[in-house]
Design an enzyme around this catalytic site. Structure first.
Site, mmCIF file in Angstrom:
data_model
loop_
_atom_site.group_PDB
_atom_site.id
_atom_site.type_symbol
_atom_site.label_atom_id
_atom_site.label_comp_id
_atom_site.label_asym_id
_atom_site.label_seq_id
_atom_site.Cartn_x
_atom_site.Cartn_y
_atom_site.Cartn_z
ATOM 1 N N ASP A 144 0.973 -1.271 -0.093
ATOM 2 C CA ASP A 144 -0.149 -0.014 -0.117
ATOM 3 C C ASP A 144 0.873 1.150 0.047
ATOM 4 O O ASP A 144 2.339 1.119 0.260
ATOM 5 C CB ASP A 144 -0.841 -0.073 1.165
ATOM 6 C CG ASP A 144 -0.191 -0.013 2.533
ATOM 7 O OD1 ASP A 144 0.847 -0.568 2.775
ATOM 8 O OD2 ASP A 144 -0.703 0.825 3.432
ATOM 9 N N GLU A 157 0.327 -0.778 5.820
ATOM 10 C CA GLU A 157 1.459 -0.292 6.645
ATOM 11 C C GLU A 157 0.838 1.299 6.654
ATOM 12 O O GLU A 157 1.297 2.061 7.708
ATOM 13 C CB GLU A 157 2.700 -0.345 5.874
ATOM 14 C CG GLU A 157 3.838 -0.267 6.834
ATOM 15 C CD GLU A 157 4.299 1.101 6.971
ATOM 16 O OE1 GLU A 157 5.178 1.452 7.766
ATOM 17 O OE2 GLU A 157 4.034 2.196 6.060
#
Lengths: 455, 455
Positions: free
Chosen positions: A89, A154
């Site tokens: 991500d 994250e």
């Protein structure tokens, strides 16, 4: 020692690796935006497809949020296991109009590839996949066991990873973990990171009157929410640049003299940094060098502020609401839990009459310190020597990798190898994020070498 | 004394007047937005069409910005002339999602008409046009001379009106001026306003690093622009709620004892006001009553604030920029010129190192006081008695009408009749602005009566 044929193989595939990376970077996997949910999943599927092609076994594992990619190739029951951690991500691309080329249309200029996630973390994480590919292509099998773990949350604080780690504890067992998220100390100065700062992140929502008021008719009658918010924020730091929450420094481990000397010996050009940042003066907590301040001292920043009229021209109102996002970077032995309580308690004492303030914790991360004398750390140092042609320096990082402590606690992992291939001026979280193609290439070499050095 | 037939005529046309007003309110004449330029002109044309139908001579006069409507019907060289001033532009409707019915789709509920501009100023200004219409319909001619002046830039500080007034000085000559912008003291307590606050309005643009930075990698190195802005704003008022610019109160005329007594005798329910505003406590400068604070004391408000990440979730950045809009309400004998200099000078002393701050004046207005013993003021008092069935109270208003001083200076007008028909809770500048239809009707009656009382 890695066979030369593998390094040659890596050297001869440079262009293909970059083309493949561009495909990964084109997926707008912004985890904080719900409208990008499908794109985040697509990025996870992309990673899974890559490792499955290399004979890894695994899948896309559902969580309460974005899925986790986990796959392994473990041919040697008697040899060490490396767990590679990364995230697929990315941060939001805003402000979009400051990008020279669109954030999700990778563009190569002056030896760099530009795109959101180029460095943080898609580009760096991808080096391990290409390293594995090259080793398998030449040697037919990996020298050690490799497990790949890539998460999609994250950038929003990994809310679902702890539950996943708890559930898959046995599958995830490893002797060392390579963390792809990070950076060299500077371009050409590769580093092993042995310290990370933690994080406490808050949102304040301030409410005053029930709707925006005419500032003429009502000015002088009510507390102004935007001004009240400003007063609260202004009292979070003192005149010495220190965080003003009472008790905030109680748990801070002061730097040792040897560590301060080592930090002072690192190449660090203050004028260069000022030029890069576009500021006339660096500023921060008094009594510490810039490097100490950005890695080993806690900080507080306002990440965003809003309220009332921000359009063209003049609108004479007292806004009904205002708000801000505030984050603190923590150092050992601070904990988000204790700092959060201090923050909330302090803010409560600063709320003026006639105003309501909601204090909302958005996410947190523990600070980290790793023992530098572990044999896996020494192996990592040799691998970097192979990839970059230089012995790495040992550094502490200013950012947070929220999961590191979870790995330490849940999996009992001590040998956490934080080795970034990127550079601090790659613009992670900024417009025009980039990754130098040379560093990308060196990173693949170092990652491949690591598989042999850990044997 | 106004003939009863005219008042009967007004009474019998109530519905038609409301329908026509709704047509006026449907035009989104937001003067501060350049994309509404054509709509602002359309509202001006709408006004011109209305008065031309009544035999007025005049036109739409171009300025450097939005046009001015000026028209007159002056049949009596030997009788007094009334100049009616109003504005056909409106405030922006934001925040749009707080409107129960759309801001430019007038909606009638519980005896009120809801729309942006309903009270400020389209609805109130329109009463004079309908009053003239009724007088002409019944009496065939006006008892005095009437000039109509409507501008399209009141909400942005009337930047082009001074030049217009200078150029048309002779055409605009009058014995009294009726200003439609204002309000009753409270619903059912009609008032004549003899004082207005002035205005100084600023925008601050704060710049730090040249792009948004990762708050982990760079936190501790640079001054945070949003935090710097907050610190500056927090130092604009002191702990007693007073404006903290050195010298700010030097020119303030303190309230006389008789005036404080008169203010204290006005009906003012603090609990009602708190309920209406939705606040637990009123707040402001210590040592003054709420009514004194909102009309006869200067104030400072933040009208808007922005910078960095205001989206969903968490983004860990140090924003490159932040900004705010700040306005001060001034009282006699403060001047925007002196206050602006104090503000700029003070802000300059508050700028931390590593930060650049642009201070931009957006607009200003002088405060006003009118002599209460003028014969035209007495005539206005009798006209209100006819329209509302009550003798008006004398009040000072918290808002600004930037042009009043320009009229006083350019045209030498002393008899400025500030009589609003609306109510302080009409929501001028707020979502769900409204105007009570009963007040609209009474206002038309009072406006018609004024033409006879001034004779």
């Amino acid at each position: 020692m890695i066979p030369k044929e593998i390094l040659d193989k890596i050297d001869s595939n440079r262009k293909r690796y970059v083309d493949e990376l561009a495909g990964f970077l084109a997926i707008p996997s912004v985890s904080t935006y719900s409208h990008h949910r499908a794109d985040v999943r697509r990025a996870g599927e992309w990673v899974l497809h890559q490792v499955k092609r290399l004979g890894f076994q695994g899948g896309l594992f559902e969580t309460g949020g974005h899925p986790v990619v986990f796959a392994q190739r473990c041919p040697h029951p008697d040899r060490p296991t490396l767990l590679v951690y990364g995230h697929y991500d990315v941060q939001p691309p805003e402000p979009k109009d400051e990008w020279v080329s669109p954030p999700f249309t990778p563009s190569i200029r002056d030896g760099y590839i530009y795109a959101r996630g180029a460095s943080d973390d898609k580009g760096q994480f991808f080096t391990y996949i290409k390293a594995v590919e090259a080793v398998l292509a030449v040697a037919g099998e990996l020298p050690i066991n490799v497990k790949i773990l890539a998460e999609g949350e994250e950038e929003i604080g990994s809310p679902n990873l702890p539950a996943f780690l708890k559930k898959r504890r046995d599958d995830l067992k490893a002797d060392a973990m390579a963390v792809s998220d990070g950076a060299q100390f500077a371009r050409g100065v590769p580093a092993i990171t042995y310290g990370l700062r933690g994080l406490s992140y808050f949102q304040l929502d301030v409410r005053g009157p029930r709707f925006d008021l005419h500032s003429g008719s009502f000015g002088g009658l009510v507390t102004n929410p935007a001004l009240a918010l400003s007063s609260i924020l202004a009292k979070l730091k003192d005149e010495n640049g220190a965080v003003a929450l009472p008790g905030f420094y109680d748990d801070v481990v002061e730097l040792e003299e040897w560590e301060r000397r080592e930090m002072a010996s690192l190449p660090f050009d203050e004028e260069d940094l000022k030029r890069y940042l576009g500021v006339k003066e660096l500023d921060g907590e008094k009594g510490y060098t810039p490097l100490e301040r950005k890695t080993a001292r806690p900080t507080l920043d306002v990440n965003g502020i809003w309220g009332g009229f921000a359009g063209e021209g003049a609108k004479t109102i007292i806004p009904a609401r205002a708000g801000a996002k505030i984050s603190m970077r923590l150092v050992p032995n601070q904990t988000p839990k204790r700092v959060n309580a201090l923050f909330e308690g302090h803010v409560r004492t600063l709320v003026p009459s006639g105003i309501r303030v909601d204090v909302k914790e958005l996410h947190g991360a523990e600070p980290v310190l790793i023992a530098r004398d572990l044999k896996e750390i020494q192996a990592a140092s040799r691998a970097i020597q192979v990839g970059f042609g230089k012995t790495p320096v040992f550094i502490r990082e200013g950012g947070s990798i929220p999961v590191i402590n979870i790995f330490k606690e849940r999996l009992g992992l001590e040998a956490i190898l934080m080795m970034g291939w990127g550079s601090p001026d790659d613009g992670a979280h900024s417009p025009n994020e980039r990754f130098h193609l040379e560093d990308f290439h060196r990173g693949i070499r170092a990652a491949a070498a690591l598989l042999y050095e850990l044997l």
